[in-house]
Design a protein around this motif. Sequence first.
Motif, PDB file in Angstrom:
ATOM      1  N   VAL A  42      89.600  21.258  27.653  1.00 23.69           N
ATOM      2  CA  VAL A  42      88.648  20.737  26.683  1.00 23.69           C
ATOM      3  C   VAL A  42      87.252  21.083  27.184  1.00 23.69           C
ATOM      4  O   VAL A  42      86.905  20.774  28.327  1.00 23.69           O
ATOM      5  N   MET A  43      86.458  21.756  26.356  1.00 27.97           N
ATOM      6  CA  MET A  43      85.066  22.058  26.712  1.00 27.97           C
ATOM      7  C   MET A  43      84.143  21.573  25.606  1.00 27.97           C
ATOM      8  O   MET A  43      84.498  21.632  24.417  1.00 27.97           O
ATOM      9  N   ARG A  44      82.960  21.120  26.013  1.00 30.38           N
ATOM     10  CA  ARG A  44      82.044  20.546  25.027  1.00 30.38           C
ATOM     11  C   ARG A  44      80.595  20.858  25.378  1.00 30.38           C
ATOM     12  O   ARG A  44      80.203  20.773  26.547  1.00 30.38           O
ATOM     13  N   GLN A  45      79.834  21.254  24.365  1.00 30.12           N
ATOM     14  CA  GLN A  45      78.372  21.350  24.487  1.00 30.12           C
ATOM     15  C   GLN A  45      77.813  20.132  23.776  1.00 30.12           C
ATOM     16  O   GLN A  45      77.916  20.007  22.559  1.00 30.12           O
ATOM     17  N   HIS A  46      77.246  19.223  24.553  1.00 34.65           N
ATOM     18  CA  HIS A  46      76.799  17.944  23.999  1.00 34.65           C
ATOM     19  C   HIS A  46      75.472  18.099  23.260  1.00 34.65           C
ATOM     20  O   HIS A  46      74.615  18.907  23.651  1.00 34.65           O
ATOM     21  N   SER A  47      75.295  17.300  22.237  1.00 34.85           N
ATOM     22  CA  SER A  47      74.103  17.383  21.387  1.00 34.85           C
ATOM     23  C   SER A  47      72.973  16.544  21.982  1.00 34.85           C
ATOM     24  O   SER A  47      72.793  15.382  21.630  1.00 34.85           O
ATOM     25  N   VAL A  48      72.204  17.154  22.898  1.00 30.65           N
ATOM     26  CA  VAL A  48      71.069  16.456  23.529  1.00 30.65           C
ATOM     27  C   VAL A  48      69.760  17.144  23.179  1.00 30.65           C
ATOM     28  O   VAL A  48      68.734  16.875  23.805  1.00 30.65           O
ATOM     29  N   GLY A  49      69.775  18.026  22.186  1.00 36.20           N
ATOM     30  CA  GLY A  49      68.551  18.677  21.744  1.00 36.20           C
ATOM     31  C   GLY A  49      68.086  19.749  22.707  1.00 36.20           C
ATOM     32  O   GLY A  49      68.889  20.486  23.289  1.00 36.20           O
ATOM     33  N   HIS A  50      66.760  19.823  22.881  1.00 34.32           N
ATOM     34  CA  HIS A  50      66.155  20.870  23.700  1.00 34.32           C
ATOM     35  C   HIS A  50      66.417  20.570  25.174  1.00 34.32           C
ATOM     36  O   HIS A  50      65.659  19.892  25.852  1.00 34.32           O
ATOM     37  N   GLY A  51      67.529  21.086  25.663  1.00 36.80           N
ATOM     38  CA  GLY A  51      67.967  20.839  27.031  1.00 36.80           C
ATOM     39  C   GLY A  51      69.318  21.480  27.208  1.00 36.80           C
ATOM     40  O   GLY A  51      69.592  22.540  26.640  1.00 36.80           O
ATOM     41  N   GLY A  52      70.175  20.840  27.978  1.00 38.64           N
ATOM     42  CA  GLY A  52      71.511  21.386  28.153  1.00 38.64           C
ATOM     43  C   GLY A  52      72.438  20.411  28.837  1.00 38.64           C
ATOM     44  O   GLY A  52      72.080  19.785  29.833  1.00 38.64           O
ATOM     45  N   PHE A  53      73.649  20.250  28.292  1.00 37.38           N
ATOM     46  CA  PHE A  53      74.676  19.405  28.904  1.00 37.38           C
ATOM     47  C   PHE A  53      76.033  19.902  28.418  1.00 37.38           C
ATOM     48  O   PHE A  53      76.460  19.601  27.320  1.00 37.38           O
ATOM     49  N   HIS A  54      76.670  20.721  29.249  1.00 36.24           N
ATOM     50  CA  HIS A  54      77.991  21.261  28.952  1.00 36.24           C
ATOM     51  C   HIS A  54      78.987  20.621  29.914  1.00 36.24           C
ATOM     52  O   HIS A  54      78.743  20.580  31.124  1.00 36.24           O
ATOM     53  N   THR A  55      80.098  20.134  29.383  1.00 34.71           N
ATOM     54  CA  THR A  55      81.124  19.543  30.235  1.00 34.71           C
ATOM     55  C   THR A  55      82.487  20.143  29.896  1.00 34.71           C
ATOM     56  O   THR A  55      82.718  20.624  28.781  1.00 34.71           O
ATOM     57  N   GLY A  56      83.370  20.131  30.874  1.00 30.14           N
ATOM     58  CA  GLY A  56      84.710  20.639  30.645  1.00 30.14           C
ATOM     59  C   GLY A  56      85.716  19.937  31.522  1.00 30.14           C
ATOM     60  O   GLY A  56      85.380  19.396  32.582  1.00 30.14           O
ATOM     61  N   ALA A  57      86.951  19.916  31.079  1.00 29.72           N
ATOM     62  CA  ALA A  57      88.039  19.329  31.858  1.00 29.72           C
ATOM     63  C   ALA A  57      89.310  20.091  31.541  1.00 29.72           C
ATOM     64  O   ALA A  57      89.519  20.541  30.405  1.00 29.72           O
ATOM     65  N   MET A  58      90.134  20.267  32.553  1.00 27.94           N
ATOM     66  CA  MET A  58      91.441  20.864  32.332  1.00 27.94           C
ATOM     67  C   MET A  58      92.490  19.995  33.004  1.00 27.94           C
ATOM     68  O   MET A  58      92.216  19.333  34.007  1.00 27.94           O
ATOM     69  N   GLY A  59      93.674  19.976  32.445  1.00 28.52           N
ATOM     70  CA  GLY A  59      94.693  19.102  32.994  1.00 28.52           C
ATOM     71  C   GLY A  59      96.095  19.597  32.684  1.00 28.52           C
ATOM     72  O   GLY A  59      96.331  20.269  31.687  1.00 28.52           O
ATOM     73  N   ARG A  60      96.979  19.247  33.605  1.00 28.20           N
ATOM     74  CA  ARG A  60      98.407  19.520  33.409  1.00 28.20           C
ATOM     75  C   ARG A  60      99.145  18.466  34.209  1.00 28.20           C
ATOM     76  O   ARG A  60      98.940  18.336  35.421  1.00 28.20           O
ATOM     77  N   GLY A  61      99.965  17.668  33.555  1.00 27.56           N
ATOM     78  CA  GLY A  61     100.590  16.560  34.252  1.00 27.56           C
ATOM     79  C   GLY A  61      99.521  15.593  34.730  1.00 27.56           C
ATOM     80  O   GLY A  61      98.624  15.206  33.998  1.00 27.56           O
ATOM     81  N   SER A  62      99.560  15.220  36.005  1.00 25.22           N
ATOM     82  CA  SER A  62      98.580  14.280  36.556  1.00 25.22           C
ATOM     83  C   SER A  62      97.362  14.992  37.132  1.00 25.22           C
ATOM     84  O   SER A  62      96.402  14.338  37.542  1.00 25.22           O
ATOM     85  N   ALA A  63      97.370  16.329  37.195  1.00 24.69           N
ATOM     86  CA  ALA A  63      96.260  17.079  37.790  1.00 24.69           C
ATOM     87  C   ALA A  63      95.085  17.132  36.826  1.00 24.69           C
ATOM     88  O   ALA A  63      95.255  17.276  35.618  1.00 24.69           O
ATOM     89  N   ARG A  64      93.877  17.006  37.362  1.00 25.69           N
ATOM     90  CA  ARG A  64      92.662  17.087  36.573  1.00 25.69           C
ATOM     91  C   ARG A  64      91.623  17.910  37.323  1.00 25.69           C
ATOM     92  O   ARG A  64      91.504  17.838  38.538  1.00 25.69           O
ATOM     93  N   LEU A  65      90.856  18.676  36.577  1.00 23.84           N
ATOM     94  CA  LEU A  65      89.704  19.376  37.123  1.00 23.84           C
ATOM     95  C   LEU A  65      88.565  19.206  36.125  1.00 23.84           C
ATOM     96  O   LEU A  65      88.760  19.406  34.932  1.00 23.84           O
ATOM     97  N   ARG A  66      87.389  18.841  36.617  1.00 25.37           N
ATOM     98  CA  ARG A  66      86.261  18.566  35.725  1.00 25.37           C
ATOM     99  C   ARG A  66      85.027  19.314  36.211  1.00 25.37           C
ATOM    100  O   ARG A  66      84.807  19.451  37.411  1.00 25.37           O
ATOM    101  N   TRP A  67      84.216  19.766  35.262  1.00 27.13           N
ATOM    102  CA  TRP A  67      82.992  20.473  35.630  1.00 27.13           C
ATOM    103  C   TRP A  67      81.872  20.153  34.647  1.00 27.13           C
ATOM    104  O   TRP A  67      82.102  19.682  33.531  1.00 27.13           O
TER     105      TRP A  67
END
Length: 465
Positions: A42-67
Amino acid sequence: MREFERHSDNPEAGEELVAALEERGDLILSPLVELAFTPLVVMRQHSVGHGGFHTGAMGRGSARLRWVYDCGASRTEGQQRLSEEIGILAGEPGDAKRRIDLLFISHFDRDHISGIVQLMSALEVDTVVIPYLDDLQRAIILAGEIADREEAGASVAPGLTQALFDPVAWLTEFGAKSVIQVRPGGPGFDGAMLLSYGPGDGPELSEDVEGAKPVLVRQSDDAVNAADDHSVVDSGSGWMVTHFGRRFGDWCFLPYVTSAKQSARDAFRAAFDGLIERREDESMIAAFHRKMEETDFPTKVKATYKEHELGDANAVSMSLYVGPFRDEVYFSRKPLRAGQKRHEAGPGWLLTGDAKLAQVGRRNDWCTFYKPLKSRIGALMLPHHGSHLNFHEDILDIVEEDCLLFACRRAKLGDPLHENVWTVVERRPVAIVSDDRETSLMQVSGATVLKYAERELSDLAKEWC
Protein backbone atom coordinates in the motif's frame (compact mmCIF):
# COMPACT_ATOMS: atom_id res chain seq x y z
CA MET A 1 0.83 -24.44 -8.10
CA ARG A 2 -2.12 -25.81 -6.12
CA GLU A 3 0.23 -26.68 -3.27
CA PHE A 4 1.47 -23.09 -3.05
CA GLU A 5 -2.06 -21.73 -3.10
CA ARG A 6 -2.82 -24.01 -0.18
CA HIS A 7 0.12 -22.56 1.79
CA SER A 8 -0.21 -18.93 0.68
CA ASP A 9 -1.94 -17.93 3.92
CA ASN A 10 0.80 -19.54 6.00
CA PRO A 11 4.24 -18.02 5.20
CA GLU A 12 6.11 -20.31 7.61
CA ALA A 13 4.65 -23.46 6.04
CA GLY A 14 5.39 -22.06 2.59
CA GLU A 15 9.01 -21.37 3.55
CA GLU A 16 9.38 -24.96 4.74
CA LEU A 17 7.95 -26.22 1.47
CA VAL A 18 10.37 -24.11 -0.59
CA ALA A 19 13.32 -25.35 1.51
CA ALA A 20 12.25 -28.95 1.03
CA LEU A 21 11.88 -28.55 -2.72
CA GLU A 22 15.25 -26.81 -3.00
CA GLU A 23 16.94 -29.58 -1.01
CA ARG A 24 15.36 -32.14 -3.29
CA GLY A 25 16.71 -30.19 -6.29
CA ASP A 26 13.31 -29.54 -7.85
CA LEU A 27 13.65 -25.77 -8.07
CA ILE A 28 15.66 -22.72 -7.05
CA LEU A 29 13.15 -19.99 -6.25
CA SER A 30 11.54 -20.03 -9.66
CA PRO A 31 9.10 -17.22 -10.58
CA LEU A 32 6.22 -19.62 -9.89
CA VAL A 33 7.40 -20.06 -6.31
CA GLU A 34 8.09 -16.37 -5.74
CA LEU A 35 4.53 -15.50 -6.65
CA ALA A 36 3.38 -17.22 -3.48
CA PHE A 37 5.59 -14.92 -1.39
CA THR A 38 4.99 -11.64 -3.20
CA PRO A 39 3.78 -9.25 -0.51
CA LEU A 40 0.89 -6.85 -0.59
CA VAL A 41 1.87 -3.19 -0.89
CA VAL A 42 0.00 0.00 0.00
CA MET A 43 1.47 3.38 -1.00
CA ARG A 44 -0.02 6.80 -0.43
CA GLN A 45 0.73 10.42 -1.27
CA HIS A 46 -1.01 12.33 1.49
CA SER A 47 -2.89 15.55 0.77
CA VAL A 48 -0.87 18.14 2.75
CA GLY A 49 -0.72 20.79 0.02
CA HIS A 50 2.54 22.53 -0.81
CA GLY A 51 4.93 20.07 0.81
CA GLY A 52 5.35 16.34 0.78
CA PHE A 53 4.31 13.26 2.75
CA HIS A 54 4.53 9.87 1.06
CA THR A 55 4.06 6.69 3.07
CA GLY A 56 4.15 3.02 2.20
CA ALA A 57 3.79 -0.38 3.83
CA MET A 58 4.19 -3.91 2.61
CA GLY A 59 3.16 -7.08 4.35
CA ARG A 60 2.89 -10.82 4.07
CA GLY A 61 1.65 -12.88 6.98
CA SER A 62 2.91 -11.22 10.17
CA ALA A 63 5.84 -9.45 8.45
CA ARG A 64 5.62 -5.69 7.96
CA LEU A 65 7.87 -3.10 6.36
CA ARG A 66 7.06 0.61 6.48
CA TRP A 67 8.64 3.66 4.90
CA VAL A 68 8.17 7.43 4.57
CA TYR A 69 9.48 9.94 2.03
CA ASP A 70 9.47 13.54 3.25
CA CYS A 71 7.23 14.88 5.98
CA GLY A 72 6.44 18.57 5.71
CA ALA A 73 4.00 21.27 4.67
CA SER A 74 4.29 25.03 4.16
CA ARG A 75 0.91 26.50 5.11
CA THR A 76 -1.28 26.35 8.20
CA GLU A 77 -3.93 24.22 6.48
CA GLY A 78 -1.34 21.80 5.15
CA GLN A 79 0.49 21.59 8.46
CA GLN A 80 -2.78 20.79 10.23
CA ARG A 81 -3.53 18.04 7.71
CA LEU A 82 0.01 16.71 8.12
CA SER A 83 -0.35 16.56 11.89
CA GLU A 84 -3.62 14.64 11.53
CA GLU A 85 -2.09 12.15 9.10
CA ILE A 86 0.88 11.51 11.39
CA GLY A 87 -1.57 10.88 14.23
CA ILE A 88 -3.39 8.29 12.13
CA LEU A 89 -0.13 6.48 11.35
CA ALA A 90 0.87 6.50 15.01
CA GLY A 91 -2.26 4.57 16.01
CA GLU A 92 -4.38 4.85 19.12
CA PRO A 93 -2.96 6.29 22.38
CA GLY A 94 -1.61 3.49 24.53
CA ASP A 95 -0.78 1.25 21.56
CA ALA A 96 2.78 0.01 21.19
CA LYS A 97 4.87 2.39 19.09
CA ARG A 98 4.82 1.50 15.42
CA ARG A 99 8.09 1.34 13.52
CA ILE A 100 9.24 3.06 10.36
CA ASP A 101 12.01 1.02 8.77
CA LEU A 102 13.17 3.69 6.33
CA LEU A 103 12.62 7.46 6.47
CA PHE A 104 13.88 9.31 3.38
CA ILE A 105 14.36 13.09 3.51
CA SER A 106 14.75 14.57 0.02
CA HIS A 107 16.24 17.85 1.27
CA PHE A 108 16.05 20.21 4.23
CA ASP A 109 13.65 22.89 3.04
CA ARG A 110 11.00 23.66 5.63
CA ASP A 111 8.06 22.41 3.55
CA HIS A 112 9.62 18.95 3.39
CA ILE A 113 10.74 18.49 7.01
CA SER A 114 8.34 20.53 9.17
CA GLY A 115 6.67 17.36 10.49
CA ILE A 116 9.82 15.28 11.07
CA VAL A 117 10.01 15.96 14.82
CA GLN A 118 6.36 15.00 15.36
CA LEU A 119 6.79 11.90 13.20
CA MET A 120 9.92 10.71 15.00
CA SER A 121 8.36 11.41 18.39
CA ALA A 122 5.22 9.41 17.56
CA LEU A 123 6.85 6.43 15.82
CA GLU A 124 10.12 4.55 16.13
CA VAL A 125 12.44 5.21 13.21
CA ASP A 126 15.11 2.69 12.36
CA THR A 127 17.07 4.21 9.46
CA VAL A 128 16.99 7.75 8.07
CA VAL A 129 18.37 8.40 4.58
CA ILE A 130 19.41 11.94 3.63
CA PRO A 131 21.48 13.64 0.93
CA TYR A 132 25.12 14.16 1.85
CA LEU A 133 25.55 17.85 2.74
CA ASP A 134 29.01 19.31 3.27
CA ASP A 135 29.57 22.42 5.37
CA LEU A 136 29.13 24.80 2.42
CA GLN A 137 25.92 23.16 1.23
CA ARG A 138 24.34 23.34 4.68
CA ALA A 139 25.17 27.07 4.79
CA ILE A 140 23.62 27.52 1.33
CA ILE A 141 20.36 25.87 2.46
CA LEU A 142 20.24 27.97 5.64
CA ALA A 143 20.87 31.20 3.73
CA GLY A 144 18.07 30.40 1.30
CA GLU A 145 15.67 29.71 4.17
CA ILE A 146 16.69 32.93 5.94
CA ALA A 147 16.06 34.92 2.74
CA ASP A 148 12.65 33.28 2.17
CA ARG A 149 11.49 33.77 5.75
CA GLU A 150 12.69 37.38 5.82
CA GLU A 151 10.71 38.00 2.64
CA ALA A 152 7.62 36.59 4.40
CA GLY A 153 8.26 38.63 7.54
CA ALA A 154 9.02 35.57 9.65
CA SER A 155 12.05 33.97 11.27
CA VAL A 156 13.73 30.62 10.67
CA ALA A 157 12.51 27.82 12.93
CA PRO A 158 15.17 26.91 15.55
CA GLY A 159 14.76 23.23 14.67
CA LEU A 160 15.89 23.85 11.11
CA THR A 161 19.05 25.66 12.17
CA GLN A 162 19.86 22.77 14.54
CA ALA A 163 19.19 20.23 11.79
CA LEU A 164 21.53 21.99 9.36
CA PHE A 165 24.30 22.49 11.92
CA ASP A 166 24.67 18.70 12.27
CA PRO A 167 21.97 16.62 10.52
CA VAL A 168 23.21 13.27 11.80
CA ALA A 169 23.32 14.41 15.44
CA TRP A 170 19.89 16.05 15.12
CA LEU A 171 18.24 12.92 13.71
CA THR A 172 19.99 10.67 16.21
CA GLU A 173 18.74 12.87 19.04
CA PHE A 174 15.17 12.11 17.95
CA GLY A 175 15.75 8.36 17.96
CA ALA A 176 17.14 7.38 14.56
CA LYS A 177 19.25 4.24 14.97
CA SER A 178 21.10 4.79 11.72
CA VAL A 179 21.60 7.76 9.40
CA ILE A 180 22.78 7.04 5.85
CA GLN A 181 23.98 9.95 3.71
CA VAL A 182 23.85 9.62 -0.08
CA ARG A 183 26.44 11.43 -2.20
CA PRO A 184 25.35 13.28 -5.35
CA GLY A 185 25.23 11.32 -8.57
CA GLY A 186 26.65 12.41 -11.89
CA PRO A 187 27.85 11.13 -15.27
CA GLY A 188 28.33 7.38 -15.31
CA PHE A 189 25.81 6.58 -12.57
CA ASP A 190 22.78 4.47 -13.43
CA GLY A 191 20.18 2.58 -11.48
CA ALA A 192 20.71 -0.74 -13.21
CA MET A 193 22.79 -2.43 -10.51
CA LEU A 194 19.84 -3.89 -8.62
CA LEU A 195 18.18 -4.86 -11.90
CA SER A 196 21.02 -7.26 -12.63
CA TYR A 197 19.97 -9.72 -9.93
CA GLY A 198 18.15 -12.75 -11.26
CA PRO A 199 15.93 -15.32 -9.49
CA GLY A 200 17.52 -16.32 -6.22
CA ASP A 201 20.38 -13.80 -6.57
CA GLY A 202 21.19 -11.04 -4.12
CA PRO A 203 23.60 -10.06 -1.39
CA GLU A 204 24.58 -12.64 1.19
CA LEU A 205 23.35 -11.74 4.65
CA SER A 206 25.87 -12.01 7.46
CA GLU A 207 23.25 -13.14 9.97
CA ASP A 208 19.74 -14.49 10.13
CA VAL A 209 17.14 -11.85 9.36
CA GLU A 210 13.76 -12.17 10.99
CA GLY A 211 10.66 -10.66 9.42
CA ALA A 212 10.92 -8.14 6.59
CA LYS A 213 14.05 -6.03 6.53
CA PRO A 214 15.67 -3.59 4.07
CA VAL A 215 19.28 -4.45 3.28
CA LEU A 216 21.64 -1.80 1.93
CA VAL A 217 23.60 -2.78 -1.18
CA ARG A 218 26.38 -0.31 -1.95
CA GLN A 219 27.01 0.94 -5.46
CA SER A 220 30.75 0.53 -5.01
CA ASP A 221 31.23 -3.06 -3.86
CA ASP A 222 27.83 -4.72 -3.22
CA ALA A 223 28.72 -4.81 0.49
CA VAL A 224 25.87 -5.20 2.95
CA ASN A 225 25.81 -2.32 5.41
CA ALA A 226 25.64 -2.80 9.18
CA ALA A 227 22.29 -1.69 10.60
CA ASP A 228 23.75 0.78 13.12
CA ASP A 229 26.39 2.34 10.87
CA HIS A 230 26.22 6.06 10.08
CA SER A 231 27.61 5.75 6.56
CA VAL A 232 28.12 7.86 3.48
CA VAL A 233 27.30 5.95 0.28
CA ASP A 234 27.20 6.72 -3.45
CA SER A 235 24.09 7.37 -5.48
CA GLY A 236 23.30 4.00 -7.03
CA SER A 237 23.37 2.28 -3.67
CA GLY A 238 19.96 0.93 -2.79
CA TRP A 239 17.93 -1.16 -0.39
CA MET A 240 16.68 -4.64 -1.28
CA VAL A 241 13.94 -6.03 0.93
CA THR A 242 14.38 -9.48 2.47
CA HIS A 243 11.86 -11.69 4.21
CA PHE A 244 13.20 -14.23 6.72
CA GLY A 245 16.54 -14.15 4.89
CA ARG A 246 15.00 -14.36 1.42
CA ARG A 247 14.34 -11.58 -1.01
CA PHE A 248 10.88 -10.16 -0.42
CA GLY A 249 9.05 -9.72 -3.71
CA ASP A 250 11.96 -8.10 -5.57
CA TRP A 251 11.18 -4.77 -3.89
CA CYS A 252 13.76 -1.98 -3.67
CA PHE A 253 14.40 1.63 -2.73
CA LEU A 254 16.78 3.44 -5.08
CA PRO A 255 17.79 7.06 -4.27
CA TYR A 256 19.63 9.54 -6.48
CA VAL A 257 20.89 12.94 -5.33
CA THR A 258 21.09 15.94 -7.65
CA SER A 259 23.55 18.68 -6.71
CA ALA A 260 24.50 22.27 -7.44
CA LYS A 261 27.08 23.16 -10.06
CA GLN A 262 30.47 24.01 -8.61
CA SER A 263 30.28 27.46 -10.19
CA ALA A 264 27.10 28.18 -8.20
CA ARG A 265 28.74 27.00 -4.97
CA ASP A 266 31.78 29.19 -5.66
CA ALA A 267 29.54 32.18 -6.35
CA PHE A 268 27.80 31.67 -3.00
CA ARG A 269 31.08 31.45 -1.13
CA ALA A 270 32.38 34.62 -2.78
CA ALA A 271 29.16 36.52 -2.01
CA PHE A 272 28.96 35.53 1.66
CA ASP A 273 32.55 35.23 2.84
CA GLY A 274 32.75 38.92 3.67
CA LEU A 275 29.29 39.11 5.20
CA ILE A 276 29.73 36.30 7.71
CA GLU A 277 33.28 37.31 8.71
CA ARG A 278 34.52 33.80 9.32
CA ARG A 279 37.06 33.33 12.06
CA GLU A 280 40.13 31.17 11.75
CA ASP A 281 39.22 27.47 11.51
CA GLU A 282 35.50 28.33 11.73
CA SER A 283 33.18 26.44 9.39
CA MET A 284 30.77 28.40 7.23
CA ILE A 285 27.69 26.91 8.91
CA ALA A 286 29.11 27.77 12.35
CA ALA A 287 29.70 31.36 11.21
CA PHE A 288 26.07 31.57 10.07
CA HIS A 289 24.89 30.36 13.46
CA ARG A 290 27.02 32.98 15.21
CA LYS A 291 25.88 35.82 12.95
CA MET A 292 22.20 34.93 13.33
CA GLU A 293 22.36 36.47 16.79
CA GLU A 294 22.66 39.89 15.10
CA THR A 295 19.25 41.46 14.50
CA ASP A 296 20.04 42.86 11.05
CA PHE A 297 21.71 39.72 9.73
CA PRO A 298 18.58 38.20 8.09
CA THR A 299 18.01 41.44 6.13
CA LYS A 300 21.60 41.39 4.89
CA VAL A 301 21.31 37.73 3.91
CA LYS A 302 18.15 38.37 1.89
CA ALA A 303 19.73 41.29 0.08
CA THR A 304 22.91 39.36 -0.73
CA TYR A 305 21.03 36.24 -1.80
CA LYS A 306 18.81 38.16 -4.22
CA GLU A 307 21.51 40.50 -5.52
CA HIS A 308 23.73 37.63 -6.64
CA GLU A 309 20.82 35.37 -7.79
CA LEU A 310 22.08 32.40 -5.81
CA GLY A 311 18.98 30.18 -6.03
CA ASP A 312 20.69 27.51 -8.13
CA ALA A 313 23.29 26.98 -5.40
CA ASN A 314 20.52 25.26 -3.39
CA ALA A 315 19.96 22.43 -5.86
CA VAL A 316 20.52 19.37 -3.66
CA SER A 317 17.51 17.06 -3.62
CA MET A 318 17.16 13.29 -3.33
CA SER A 319 14.80 11.49 -5.71
CA LEU A 320 13.62 8.00 -4.82
CA TYR A 321 12.33 5.05 -6.82
CA VAL A 322 10.14 2.70 -4.76
CA GLY A 323 9.02 -0.49 -6.44
CA PRO A 324 10.09 -3.85 -7.89
CA PHE A 325 13.62 -4.02 -9.28
CA ARG A 326 13.37 -7.15 -11.44
CA ASP A 327 10.22 -8.12 -13.30
CA GLU A 328 7.04 -6.16 -12.58
CA VAL A 329 4.91 -9.20 -13.46
CA TYR A 330 5.13 -10.26 -9.80
CA PHE A 331 3.08 -7.20 -8.87
CA SER A 332 -0.32 -6.84 -10.47
CA ARG A 333 -1.32 -3.50 -11.94
CA LYS A 334 -3.88 -2.09 -9.55
CA PRO A 335 -5.99 1.09 -9.71
CA LEU A 336 -4.25 4.24 -8.48
CA ARG A 337 -6.88 6.42 -6.86
CA ALA A 338 -6.65 10.16 -7.40
CA GLY A 339 -9.59 11.67 -5.53
CA GLN A 340 -12.64 10.03 -7.05
CA LYS A 341 -10.77 8.95 -10.20
CA ARG A 342 -9.07 5.62 -10.80
CA HIS A 343 -6.09 5.03 -13.02
CA GLU A 344 -4.44 1.74 -13.94
CA ALA A 345 -0.77 2.14 -13.07
CA GLY A 346 2.36 0.06 -12.68
CA PRO A 347 3.57 -0.75 -9.18
CA GLY A 348 6.61 1.57 -8.88
CA TRP A 349 6.68 5.24 -7.89
CA LEU A 350 9.39 7.81 -8.69
CA LEU A 351 9.43 10.62 -6.12
CA THR A 352 11.46 13.74 -6.97
CA GLY A 353 11.36 16.20 -4.06
CA ASP A 354 12.57 19.58 -5.34
CA ALA A 355 14.95 18.24 -8.01
CA LYS A 356 15.92 21.12 -10.30
CA LEU A 357 15.80 19.35 -13.64
CA ALA A 358 15.64 22.30 -16.03
CA GLN A 359 19.45 22.45 -16.08
CA VAL A 360 20.56 20.19 -18.93
CA GLY A 361 23.56 18.42 -17.38
CA ARG A 362 21.78 17.68 -14.12
CA ARG A 363 18.69 16.47 -16.00
CA ASN A 364 20.60 14.20 -18.37
CA ASP A 365 22.42 12.49 -15.48
CA TRP A 366 19.14 12.02 -13.59
CA CYS A 367 17.38 10.58 -16.67
CA THR A 368 20.28 8.21 -17.38
CA PHE A 369 20.10 6.93 -13.81
CA TYR A 370 16.37 6.14 -13.75
CA LYS A 371 15.70 5.18 -17.38
CA PRO A 372 16.42 1.44 -16.81
CA LEU A 373 13.33 1.43 -14.54
CA LYS A 374 11.00 2.83 -17.20
CA SER A 375 8.64 -0.14 -17.46
CA ARG A 376 8.21 -0.30 -13.69
CA ILE A 377 7.29 3.34 -12.97
CA GLY A 378 3.54 3.86 -12.71
CA ALA A 379 3.53 7.23 -10.92
CA LEU A 380 5.96 10.14 -11.36
CA MET A 381 6.08 13.14 -9.03
CA LEU A 382 6.61 16.31 -11.07
CA PRO A 383 9.66 18.00 -9.51
CA HIS A 384 9.39 20.98 -7.17
CA HIS A 385 5.58 20.89 -6.89
CA GLY A 386 5.19 21.03 -10.67
CA SER A 387 7.13 24.29 -11.02
CA HIS A 388 7.86 25.27 -14.63
CA LEU A 389 11.24 26.58 -13.49
CA ASN A 390 12.42 23.03 -12.71
CA PHE A 391 10.61 21.08 -15.43
CA HIS A 392 11.66 19.90 -18.87
CA GLU A 393 9.76 17.63 -21.21
CA ASP A 394 12.74 15.27 -21.48
CA ILE A 395 12.03 13.87 -18.01
CA LEU A 396 8.88 12.24 -19.42
CA ASP A 397 11.06 10.05 -21.66
CA ILE A 398 11.90 7.82 -18.67
CA VAL A 399 8.26 6.78 -18.07
CA GLU A 400 5.59 5.12 -20.18
CA GLU A 401 2.74 7.08 -21.77
CA ASP A 402 0.24 5.75 -19.22
CA CYS A 403 2.31 6.75 -16.17
CA LEU A 404 0.38 9.00 -13.78
CA LEU A 405 2.03 12.42 -13.31
CA PHE A 406 1.27 14.23 -10.08
CA ALA A 407 2.29 17.40 -8.27
CA CYS A 408 1.90 18.42 -4.61
CA ARG A 409 0.62 21.99 -4.52
CA ARG A 410 -1.66 24.36 -2.63
CA ALA A 411 -5.22 24.41 -3.89
CA LYS A 412 -5.12 28.25 -3.91
CA LEU A 413 -2.31 28.54 -6.47
CA GLY A 414 -4.85 29.11 -9.24
CA ASP A 415 -4.22 27.11 -12.38
CA PRO A 416 -3.14 23.56 -11.46
CA LEU A 417 0.08 23.83 -13.46
CA HIS A 418 1.94 26.57 -15.32
CA GLU A 419 1.03 26.68 -19.02
CA ASN A 420 4.60 25.76 -19.98
CA VAL A 421 4.15 22.49 -18.08
CA TRP A 422 0.51 21.91 -18.91
CA THR A 423 1.01 22.09 -22.68
CA VAL A 424 3.48 19.19 -22.37
CA VAL A 425 1.56 16.96 -19.95
CA GLU A 426 -2.09 17.69 -20.83
CA ARG A 427 -2.49 14.52 -22.94
CA ARG A 428 -1.23 12.32 -20.11
CA PRO A 429 -2.96 11.32 -16.85
CA VAL A 430 -2.30 14.11 -14.32
CA ALA A 431 -3.31 14.57 -10.66
CA ILE A 432 -2.83 17.49 -8.28
CA VAL A 433 -2.41 16.57 -4.59
CA SER A 434 -3.55 19.63 -2.62
CA ASP A 435 -4.52 20.08 1.03
CA ASP A 436 -8.00 18.70 0.22
CA ARG A 437 -8.28 15.16 1.61
CA GLU A 438 -10.09 13.99 -1.53
CA THR A 439 -6.98 14.62 -3.66
CA SER A 440 -4.71 12.12 -1.90
CA LEU A 441 -3.32 9.27 -4.00
CA MET A 442 -3.40 5.64 -2.92
CA GLN A 443 -2.21 2.54 -4.73
CA VAL A 444 -2.29 -1.13 -3.79
CA SER A 445 -0.41 -3.93 -5.50
CA GLY A 446 0.54 -7.53 -4.88
CA ALA A 447 0.38 -11.03 -6.25
CA THR A 448 -3.00 -11.88 -7.72
CA VAL A 449 -2.66 -15.57 -6.83
CA LEU A 450 -2.88 -15.08 -3.07
CA LYS A 451 -5.99 -16.81 -1.81
CA TYR A 452 -6.59 -14.44 1.10
CA ALA A 453 -5.12 -11.28 -0.43
CA GLU A 454 -8.23 -9.17 0.14
CA ARG A 455 -8.28 -9.94 3.85
CA GLU A 456 -4.57 -9.22 4.28
CA LEU A 457 -4.79 -6.03 2.24
CA SER A 458 -7.68 -4.82 4.38
CA ASP A 459 -5.64 -5.45 7.53
CA LEU A 460 -2.60 -3.67 6.09
CA ALA A 461 -4.60 -0.67 4.91
CA LYS A 462 -6.42 -0.28 8.24
CA GLU A 463 -3.14 -0.49 10.13
CA TRP A 464 -1.20 2.03 8.07
CA CYS A 465 -3.67 4.25 6.18
